[in-house]
Write an enzyme that holds these catalytic residues in place. Sequence first.
Site, short mmCIF file in Angstrom:
data_model
loop_
_atom_site.label_atom_id
_atom_site.label_comp_id
_atom_site.label_asym_id
_atom_site.label_seq_id
_atom_site.Cartn_x
_atom_site.Cartn_y
_atom_site.Cartn_z
CE LYS A 220 1.53 -9.13 -0.79
NZ LYS A 220 1.98 -8.14 -1.75
CG ASP B 79 5.14 -2.10 -1.68
OD1 ASP B 79 5.95 -1.24 -2.06
OD2 ASP B 79 3.94 -2.10 -2.00
#
Length: 397
Positions: free
Chosen positions: A75, A123
């Site tokens: 990410k 998250d």
Amino acid sequence: MLLLNQLPDFRQPLHPVDAQTLGSAGADAIERHLAGRAEHMPTPLRALPSLARELGIGALHLKDEGQRLGLGSFKALGGAFAVTRLVLEAASERLGRTLDEADLTSPEVRAIASEMTFACATDGNHGRSVAQGAQLVGARSVIFMHGGVSEPRATAIARFGAEIVRVPGTYDDSIVEAARVANEKGWTTVSDTSWDGYERIPGLVMQGYTAIIREALRQLPEPPTHVFVQAGVGGIAAAIAAQLALEFGEKRPVFTVVDPARAACLFESVRAGRPTKIAHGAPTVMAMLECYDPSPLAWRVLSRTADAFMTVADEVAVEAMNRLARPTGSDPAVVAGESGAAGFAGLLAALRDPQARAALKLDGSSRVFAVITEGATDPERYAELVGLTPAEVAGKA
């Protein structure tokens, strides 16, 4: 469980916008961005021939995103890239000329960036990327996190100067709250999932992920015959599947999307024949994949390009972490977090199920590629599940 793709648009051409965003032009754009990042190096491709023989397949290669840009996760590619593109667009409009990556350090661009605030829900890993991107350009970031996100992950984000906002409920609840507050305050939401009327920025995030498969295809000795990629809302799976479909056409590898059994929103969407939000259940150990509402943008790509969708149980994901930490023969050890090992866990589950193995045409000649999407982003949790610290495993690599 495994479902073959029998959706009406399976193997239909990609939507033109998706082909543009996730095709060669999109991959070129993220490569230009990475070329300007001093800390960038292509992540390693791990060859595991001994494990491949043990599993009864021809070859196994894992792309280790635990090494990506110092953030420990794939990410790192998406959020930061989207932030820099949005800053350059805003500055180009204000200054009346076209700007590129080299202009990000100019005083006038940084002055414009300093007036911008980027918000997202996370998250853990996406928030780190957005926060890092904002710090790179001199912007502000506000990161929304639900209660299930561990304090070490929150601390890792705060190190980049981000303001942390805790939200009751699930990841999906934090997405709604981040968008609400950002809209109210005039901030820019950089989400890795899409919704009605909000697709372009998630598309930029997904565009960042195309660097993974672009690098891997250069590193692999031969193109893979099978690819297993884990999914939360579906962004990384869609980015890789789109690149493979555009690169290889009808000769593309068999592509399998892997969901946690306890958060199988894409799997259930295929079963229902449309994007489907599922009920929140017991937490999964694959916390970075604990998403209950698929991204419509990712779905639009995967419904056309994914051959199969499957679920894996938590215990198989933990087994996958341990097998990679304790290598076979002369294979290297690989530090794979609980969500990072999920694609490989999908391969293990498929090989054990004779019907799944046959449906996917896995055999002794199969060349399998999977992505280790994150390393030990929560080192204490990793040690608890594997019985070794990340440093101990890395020492055997």
